[in-house]
Design a protein around this motif. Structure first.
Motif, PDB file in Angstrom:
ATOM      1  N   VAL A   1      -0.012  24.636  10.229  1.00  0.00           N
ATOM      2  CA  VAL A   1      -0.003  25.887   9.623  1.00  0.00           C
ATOM      3  C   VAL A   1       0.045  25.753   8.057  1.00  0.00           C
ATOM      4  O   VAL A   1       1.315  25.265   7.880  1.00  0.00           O
ATOM      5  CB  VAL A   1       1.117  26.845  10.157  1.00  0.00           C
ATOM      6  CG1 VAL A   1       1.120  28.082   9.432  1.00  0.00           C
ATOM      7  CG2 VAL A   1       0.893  26.937  11.718  1.00  0.00           C
TER       8      VAL A   1
ATOM      9  N   TYR B   1      12.935  26.183  12.797  1.00  0.00           N
ATOM     10  CA  TYR B   1      11.651  25.711  13.195  1.00  0.00           C
ATOM     11  C   TYR B   1      11.593  24.652  14.125  1.00  0.00           C
ATOM     12  O   TYR B   1      12.372  23.690  13.994  1.00  0.00           O
ATOM     13  CB  TYR B   1      10.820  25.271  11.928  1.00  0.00           C
ATOM     14  CG  TYR B   1      10.289  26.398  11.048  1.00  0.00           C
ATOM     15  CD1 TYR B   1       9.244  27.079  11.435  1.00  0.00           C
ATOM     16  CD2 TYR B   1      10.958  26.664   9.764  1.00  0.00           C
ATOM     17  CE1 TYR B   1       8.586  28.043  10.675  1.00  0.00           C
ATOM     18  CE2 TYR B   1      10.199  27.781   9.121  1.00  0.00           C
ATOM     19  CZ  TYR B   1       9.027  28.368   9.556  1.00  0.00           C
ATOM     20  OH  TYR B   1       8.599  29.588   8.938  1.00  0.00           O
TER      21      TYR B   1
ATOM     22  N   LYS C   1       3.408  22.011   9.547  1.00  0.00           N
ATOM     23  CA  LYS C   1       3.476  23.143   9.199  1.00  0.00           C
ATOM     24  C   LYS C   1       3.859  22.891   7.524  1.00  0.00           C
ATOM     25  O   LYS C   1       4.679  21.734   7.216  1.00  0.00           O
ATOM     26  CB  LYS C   1       4.659  23.997   9.482  1.00  0.00           C
ATOM     27  CG  LYS C   1       4.997  25.422   8.455  1.00  0.00           C
ATOM     28  CD  LYS C   1       5.942  26.256   9.110  1.00  0.00           C
ATOM     29  CE  LYS C   1       6.335  27.539   8.185  1.00  0.00           C
ATOM     30  NZ  LYS C   1       5.014  28.217   8.090  1.00  0.00           N
TER      31      LYS C   1
ATOM     32  N   GLU D   1       3.212  29.987  15.596  1.00  0.00           N
ATOM     33  CA  GLU D   1       2.391  30.286  14.500  1.00  0.00           C
ATOM     34  C   GLU D   1       0.818  30.331  14.818  1.00  0.00           C
ATOM     35  O   GLU D   1       0.046  31.125  14.348  1.00  0.00           O
ATOM     36  CB  GLU D   1       2.958  29.831  13.194  1.00  0.00           C
ATOM     37  CG  GLU D   1       4.434  30.177  12.896  1.00  0.00           C
ATOM     38  CD  GLU D   1       5.081  29.879  11.592  1.00  0.00           C
ATOM     39  OE1 GLU D   1       4.032  29.225  10.838  1.00  0.00           O
ATOM     40  OE2 GLU D   1       6.119  30.119  11.151  1.00  0.00           O
TER      41      GLU D   1
END
Length: 828
Positions: A483, A437, A510, A419
């Protein structure tokens, strides 16, 4: 010439041994273990797994902290001395121990080791296959594998542990720290790995006598097995004129050093098996390792530079700087998302090809970002000269899975959307499924490792800064590549919770958007028209209320007349503590907004309503008031458009994000504006299934959806054909109801080619005279005569194809960016 026997020569004093080789879950590479990130001795586990000595547990884990048993021991010793193929081919038979019957999973390994005098029982007919082991017991067995004899080394009696410790350290099987540390599978692998590199020995001369049942040896001389005694492989320790264990038993295992580097740029030895890279080991210890944000001057001070360059009193020279497996140009310094490492090039004192960091130069400039793993290695014979090797951990989402192909030999692989880098990579692994993930490392543009990312779910934030957040008493820093959905701004009240994924150092890599702590939202559909009396409550009146529960099912409950809710309204549900068997509907304030288009590609549902991966959607999909479909996450919702009578979304919005959304979609049609609607149907021979809850039949077809071989559910009355199709609507149960052929119209430009000579050698696709360049991150879906699905490698479509049909999907005819290539026919 002396012949080295494969059978072990050391009969154990306690005969308690260990194996990492339980025949349970075989993997081809250690990185496929689900808990590989917890392994400390990765080099050892990498090599032992590659040569087949280590297998995993039945759940796909390695279990580095696990215990060890005697039955496991027999398995590993068999693998080490016979090789996996021969050991597994041992005939199953009863053992000489009454607690290891022929049906025991390790019976053949136990019997083999017992027949060779490698292990003994307890003397009462029992072997104790499940008994645990110690580091000394394991070291004693490994010494036996190298040819050491207990009688010749005075290992026996009450002091056997001391003698074993001394000999194991001398032989290179273990260190003192290894033998005193907490013994587990991880450490056992390390000791077995050291044994691979240790020298084989034998004895000459001497005599044995038996006194009162004890064997005493004297006069024997221990010698190394040398290359003059055996054909020299010399592939583990070159030029030493000795034979190591691996050179005898695993001749295809080699190690290359002498100035080579690993994939990231660290000085390293590289392990190969039959020419294929399997592991690396650094040949020098870093003088400093960083994992946290650092200023330039702090790094300078840590290295303690004291040299002189020109008129500058102190300096540090970086001879090489590496980032993610790429050597950085001398003038660039260390690239990072938070700025450059402020080093400068210089020609002073002949260092024209080096990066020089001087004391006082940009001393407060950003150097290394948080979460960058950076190791500093000293350059031999050059004071104040170093090599800096850094790499990042990135978060990636699994967007597709391609199964292994027995015909072509292609391994199972996953497609990863990295990402932060906004790029797609493929990685061969037996782990992970779609939407997982994972943390990945990248070297020279290729994914090298992928492990499951740790998830911290639904936590409330008590404080935050621009660099960290505190939740549930723990402070988490941001990885420099994080992210983020919320731009480092959070709500600290009102039940707001957040979900984070962490890198291996505990930094946030993330975050997922806001989720509600209270997810018990229900949508009231209606209730009985007239209140009824409850004889158990005297004159009390009640009504039956129908509502959609949080799972999307239609449920019914009783409420008092005074507590009746309003139809078509959101509430939370709680128990009525005053009335047993009754519930209370607690008012919440929904947000209303007109919906013109519902698209899975846009998080904006309507004005003021922003959805995310945690939003629950309740869609009224049929005029029947009992028919609803429930979806979690904006990417899973079918797209709809309305030409008239646009519906109003009723949503519970918290801190800018929708927790739940209700939309009546009965007046709409499935949107055809999304690329996600393309499916490739593999067969027109569906499986007919029955939906017992809704009392309807439907069909299930094999198909490729979003790049993954899967199935799609289709309305029983819908007619489909093999090939590339566009889904245009769904029925009230969320099943495909209308499909159409894909045409050369926005948003697609489709090139359809049938019965042409086709060759494919990545990244060039040739169809007769036409040539197409296929980007390396674009999947090629080839369906052969066996209906096997492969993806995007040069072996997929090698040769000429004279029958079948190709579809080349592009974003537009004028700007043809290829997004997918489909082929259906016979693989040549």
């Amino acid at each position: 010439m002396r012949t080295l026997k494969k059978a072990l020569s050391l009969v154990l004093v306690l005969a308690m041994v260990l194996s990492l080789g339980v025949s349970a879950f075989a993997v081809e590479k250690a990185a496929d273990f689900s808990d590989y990130n917890k392994v400390t001795n990765k080099e050892a586990v990498d090599v032992l797994t590659a040569i087949g000595v280590i297998n995993g547990n039945t759940d796909g884990s390695f279990g580095p902290d696990g215990n060890f048993t005697r039955a496991q021991a027999a398995t590993m010793i068999s693998y080490l001395t016979l090789g996996t193929t021969v050991a597994n081919a041992l005939p199953a038979s009863a053992t000489q121990f009454n607690d290891v019957p022929a049906t025991h999973w390790a019976a053949k390994y136990v019997q083999y080791c017992a027949s060779q005098g490698i292990i003994n029982g307890y003397g009462d007919g029992k072997f104790g296959p499940d008994d645990k082991l110690t580091a000394n017991q394991w070291a004693l067995m490994l010494l036996g594998a190298l040819g050491y004899k207990a009688a010749n080394e005075n290992i026996g009696g009450a002091g056997w542990e001391i003698a074993t410790t001394r000999l194991a350290i001398t032989a290179g099987v273990a260190s003192a720290e290894d033998l005193t540390a907490n013994f587990n599978r991880d450490l056992a692998a390390k000791m077995a790995f050291k044994t691979l590199q240790a020298d084989l020995v034998y004895y000459e001369g001497g005599s044995n006598i038996n006194i009162n049942g004890a064997t005493i040896s004297s006069g024997a001389v221990r010698k190394n097995v040398e290359s003059t005694d055996l054909v020299s492989k010399d592939n583990i320790k070159s030029g030493d004129n000795k034979i190591q264990f691996a050179e005898q038993h695993f001749p295809k295992l080699t190690i290359a050093g002498n100035g080579t580097t690993d994939v990231f740029g660290r000085p390293a030895n590289n392990w190969k098996l039959d020419g294929k890279d399997i592991a690396s080991s650094t040949t020098s210890t870093p003088v400093k390792t960083y994992t946290t944000a650092q200023k330039e001057n702090a790094i300078f001070n840590d290295l303690g530079a004291n040299g002189i360059i020109g008129s500058v009193a102190k300096y540090v020279v970086m001879d090489e700087i590496w980032m993610d497996g790429v050597k950085v140009a001398e003038s660039e310094g260390i690239p990072g998302h938070d700025g450059q490492f402020q080093a400068t090039a210089t020609s002073n004192a002949g260092y024209a090809e080096s990066v020089v960091i001087r004391k006082g130069d940009n001393s407060n400039a950003a150097g290394l970002g948080q979460g960058v793993i950076c190791e500093i290695f000293a350059v031999a014979d050059k004071p104040n000269h170093y090599i800096m090797v850094c790499h990042n951990e990135y978060i990636a989402k699994v967007t597709g899975v391609t199964k292994a192909n027995a015909t072509t030999g292609a391994e199972r692989k996953v497609t990863l959307n990295v990402e932060d880098l906004n790029t797609t990579k493929n990685f061969e692994t037996n782990s992970f499924e779609k939407n997982d993930y994972v943390l990945v490392t990248i070297a020279n543009g290729e994914v090298k490792t992928a492990v499951a990312a740790e998830k911290v779910e639904n936590v409330a934030i008590t404080s935050y800064t621009g660099t960290a957040v505190t939740a549930a008493g723990t402070t988490y820093n941001y990885n420099q590549n994080a992210v983020l959905d919320n731009d480092k701004t959070y709500t600290l009240s009102g039940g707001a919770t957040y979900t984070f994924y962490l890198d291996s150092m505990g930094n946030i890599v993330k975050e997922e958007s806001y989720t509600a702590a209270n997810s018990n939202y229900v949508y009231v559909l209606g209730m009985s028209l007239d209140a009824q009396g409850d004889t158990g409550l005297g004159e009390a009146q009640y009504r039956n209320v129908r509502y959609i529960d949080p799972t999307g099912k239609i449920s019914t409950t009783k409420v008092t007349e005074a507590g009746k809710p309003t139809a078509n309204t959101w509430y939370t549900l709680s128990e009525d503590t005053q009335r047993e068997g009754y519930n209370k509907f607690n008012a919440v304030t929904p947000t209303d907004a007109e919906v013109t288009t519902l698209s899975k590609n846009s998080p904006t549902v309507a004005t003021g309503i922003v959805a995310n991966a945690n939003t629950t959607f309740v869609l009224k999909t049929k005029a029947d008031p009992e028919t609803y479909s429930v979806y979690t996450g904006i990417t899973n919702v079918p797209g709809y458009t309305w030409n008239s009578s646009k519906p109003t979304a009723k949503a519970i919005v918290k801190n800018g994000y929708a927790v739940v959304v209700y939309i009546d979609v009965t007046g709409g049609t499935a949107s055809s504006s999304s690329a996600d609607k393309l499916v490739y149907l593999l067969s027109t021979n569906p499986t007919t299934l029955y939906d017992a809850e809704n009392k309807v039949n439907y069909k299930q077809y094999s198909a490729i959806v979003d790049g993954t071989a899967t199935t799609i559910d289709v309305n029983a009355d819908t007619v489909v054909s093999v090939g590339l199709l566009k889904v245009t609507s769904y029925d009230s149960y969320g099943r495909v109801s209308t499909v159409s052929a894909v045409t050369d119209a926005a948003p697609y430009a489709i090139v359809e080619v049938a019965d042409k000579a086709v060759t494919y050698s990545e990244p060039v696709l040739k169809i007769d005279a036409a040539t197409y360049t296929v980007p390396t991150d674009v999947p090629v879906y080839a369906i052969d005569a066996n209906r096997d699905v492969t993806n995007g490698d040069a072996t997929t479509l090698t040769g000429d194809h004279v029958s079948g049909k190709f579809y080349i999907v592009m974003t537009s005819a004028t700007n043809p960016t290829i997004t997918a290539v489909y082929f259906d026919g016979t693989i040549g």
